[in-house]
Design a protein around this motif. Structure first.
Motif, mmCIF file in Angstrom:
data_model
loop_
_atom_site.group_PDB
_atom_site.id
_atom_site.type_symbol
_atom_site.label_atom_id
_atom_site.label_comp_id
_atom_site.label_asym_id
_atom_site.label_seq_id
_atom_site.Cartn_x
_atom_site.Cartn_y
_atom_site.Cartn_z
ATOM 1 N N ALA A 192 0.850 -1.192 0.000
ATOM 2 C CA ALA A 192 0.000 0.000 0.000
ATOM 3 C C ALA A 192 0.887 1.244 0.000
ATOM 4 C CB ALA A 192 -0.914 0.014 1.221
ATOM 5 N N PRO A 193 0.593 2.220 -0.856
ATOM 6 C CA PRO A 193 1.429 3.419 -0.910
ATOM 7 C C PRO A 193 1.195 4.325 0.293
ATOM 8 C CG PRO A 193 -0.457 3.682 -2.350
ATOM 9 C CD PRO A 193 -0.520 2.276 -1.818
ATOM 10 N N VAL A 194 2.251 5.051 0.665
ATOM 11 C CA VAL A 194 2.152 6.089 1.689
ATOM 12 C C VAL A 194 2.348 7.418 0.969
ATOM 13 C CG1 VAL A 194 3.038 6.967 3.877
ATOM 14 C CG2 VAL A 194 3.160 4.512 3.370
ATOM 15 N N LEU A 195 1.300 8.214 0.897
ATOM 16 C CA LEU A 195 1.390 9.465 0.144
ATOM 17 C C LEU A 195 2.358 10.430 0.814
ATOM 18 C CD1 LEU A 195 -2.309 10.057 -0.958
ATOM 19 C CD2 LEU A 195 -0.494 8.782 -2.093
ATOM 20 N N ASN A 254 4.746 4.383 11.051
ATOM 21 C CA ASN A 254 5.107 5.760 11.409
ATOM 22 C C ASN A 254 6.432 6.169 10.767
ATOM 23 O OD1 ASN A 254 2.834 6.332 12.970
ATOM 24 N ND2 ASN A 254 3.709 5.300 14.752
ATOM 25 N N GLU A 255 7.363 5.228 10.695
ATOM 26 C CA GLU A 255 8.621 5.507 9.994
ATOM 27 C C GLU A 255 8.359 5.717 8.503
ATOM 28 O OE1 GLU A 255 11.931 2.786 11.019
ATOM 29 O OE2 GLU A 255 10.540 1.971 12.508
ATOM 30 N N ALA A 256 7.424 4.955 7.967
ATOM 31 C CA ALA A 256 7.089 5.085 6.544
ATOM 32 C C ALA A 256 6.515 6.468 6.245
ATOM 33 C CB ALA A 256 6.093 4.002 6.141
ATOM 34 N N VAL A 257 5.688 6.981 7.151
ATOM 35 C CA VAL A 257 5.102 8.312 6.965
ATOM 36 C C VAL A 257 6.202 9.380 6.976
ATOM 37 C CG1 VAL A 257 3.618 10.054 8.052
ATOM 38 C CG2 VAL A 257 2.849 7.677 7.878
ATOM 39 N N GLU A 258 7.159 9.240 7.894
ATOM 40 C CA GLU A 258 8.281 10.188 7.942
ATOM 41 C C GLU A 258 9.120 10.097 6.669
ATOM 42 O OE1 GLU A 258 10.481 9.388 11.472
ATOM 43 O OE2 GLU A 258 8.832 9.916 12.833
ATOM 44 N N GLN A 259 9.357 8.884 6.206
ATOM 45 C CA GLN A 259 10.143 8.675 4.990
ATOM 46 C C GLN A 259 9.445 9.283 3.774
ATOM 47 O OE1 GLN A 259 13.092 7.474 4.204
ATOM 48 N NE2 GLN A 259 12.834 7.347 1.979
ATOM 49 N N ALA A 260 8.142 9.086 3.686
ATOM 50 C CA ALA A 260 7.394 9.607 2.543
ATOM 51 C C ALA A 260 7.479 11.124 2.473
ATOM 52 C CB ALA A 260 5.937 9.160 2.622
#
Length: 342
Positions: free
Chosen positions: A18-21, A322-328
């Motif tokens: 699933a993509p993280v915008l 949460n790390e994915a959101v920061e990375q995105a």
């Protein structure tokens, strides 16, 4: 959360990616003020495999690879359906009502979607699923280009070309046969990268901030009259930048607005009434895309006209979301894609 339960007119899908915008952090912080009725499993679209089907599915089979389209429409008004983006946002009171049922998005092992929102993409290897998440990004500008009625051989100007959606617009327009895409922006490194990727059909234009000068520079850069303009400028950009790009379009030209100008306040577009009327310019807004856009987009990919390998993907397990959101947010440039893999 409990396992999703199947109802009539619904499909349960095992989420593979699933993509993280890139602006997910702004949604979760409240900066974008998206209506989300909590608690909710967030996310916006996914690639997965069908796990269970309702009795109204006549073509789908268990195990099919599908794109879970987040654009959920109400079924009781064909003329003006309410819309919610499953796990993400809603439009108006009707969209919020719809969100109460199709509330949970794809940052989970499984998702329940309307039958029409589980759209087959054909067989793929599981390792390819993160790259296929890119169609969730590409579909948004594709919806705008279809609304624009872009034709092969035409010249398109992309306002906001150096952003995530703007660069996706360039790739999609060229795949659709655009003769030339004019790409204005201030980020010289991104403009140079776009030119490297797409060659002579991509014409970069560095903006100076002077509306009169920039407008003339964009017109001169084009190989001929600019047939159409699509705007993907973010909320942080002033209306004057959008207005300058829009007014490069030729007489009888078309303009589609899909960006965020004005969402944080500021001036309106202020387009001249006589210019629109005397030049027979068509201007329309577009939000998301028609359902038929998804199989057409899959066709562009399957034909080789649109290469998903443009996108560099970074993957996170779902418990590191949460790390994915920061990375995105940190890696929000063109052709960058962060995904979670349950």
């Amino acid at each position: 959360m409990a396992e999703p339960t199947l109802g009539t007119g619904e499909v349960i899908v095992d989420v593979v990616a699933a993509p993280v915008l890139s602006y997910a952090d702004e949604v979760f912080s409240g900066a974008r003020n998206y209506p989300l009725d909590l608690p909710v499993i967030p996310g916006c679209g996914a690639i997965g495999r069908v796990r269970a089907l309702g009795p109204d599915a006549t073509r789908l089979k268990v195990g099919d690879w599908v794109f879970c389209d987040p654009t959920v429409r109400s079924r009781d008004d064909a003329l003006m359906p309410d819309i919610t983006l499953q796990g993400w946002s809603a439009r108006g009171d009707g969209g919020l009502k719809l969100q109460h049922h199709f509330r949970d998005g794809p940052f989970a092992e499984r998702i329940r979607v309307p039958t029409e929102n589980a759209i087959p993409i054909g067989n793929i290897d599981a390792a390819q699923a993160p790259h296929w998440c890119a169609i969730g990004i590409l579909l948004i500008p594709y919806g705008g280009l279809l609304a624009l009625d872009l034709k092969a051989g035409e010249t398109l100007l992309v306002s906001g070309a150096t952003g995530n959606f703007g660069s996706a617009t360039i790739a999609t327009a060229l795949a659709m046969g655009a003769r030339c895409v004019i790409a204005p922006g201030r980020n010289e490194a991104v403009l140079a990268d776009l030119r490297r990727r797409f060659g002579e059909r991509l014409v970069p234009v560095r903006l100076t901030g002077d509306p009169a000068m920039d407008g003339e520079t964009m017109k001169r850069a084009a190989p001929g009259p600019i047939d159409a303009v699509i705007d993907f400028l973010p909320p942080s950009v002033g209306a004057d930048v959008a207005r300058t790009a829009i007014m490069t379009v030729r007489p009888y030209g078309r303009v589609v607005l899909m960006g965020g100008v004005g969402m944080l306040g500021g001036g309106d577009l202020g387009l001249p009434y006589p210019w629109i009327m005397r030049n027979l310019v068509t201007i329309r807004g577009q939000w998301m895309y028609d359902r038929t856009a998804v199989p057409k987009m899959v066709g562009l990919v399957r034909s080789g006209l649109l290469d998903l390998r443009h996108f560099a993907t970074t993957e996170f397990a779902v418990d590191r979301v949460n790390e994915a959101v920061e990375q995105a947010a940190a890696d929000a440039g063109p052709f960058r894609l962060t995904v979670v893999r349950p």
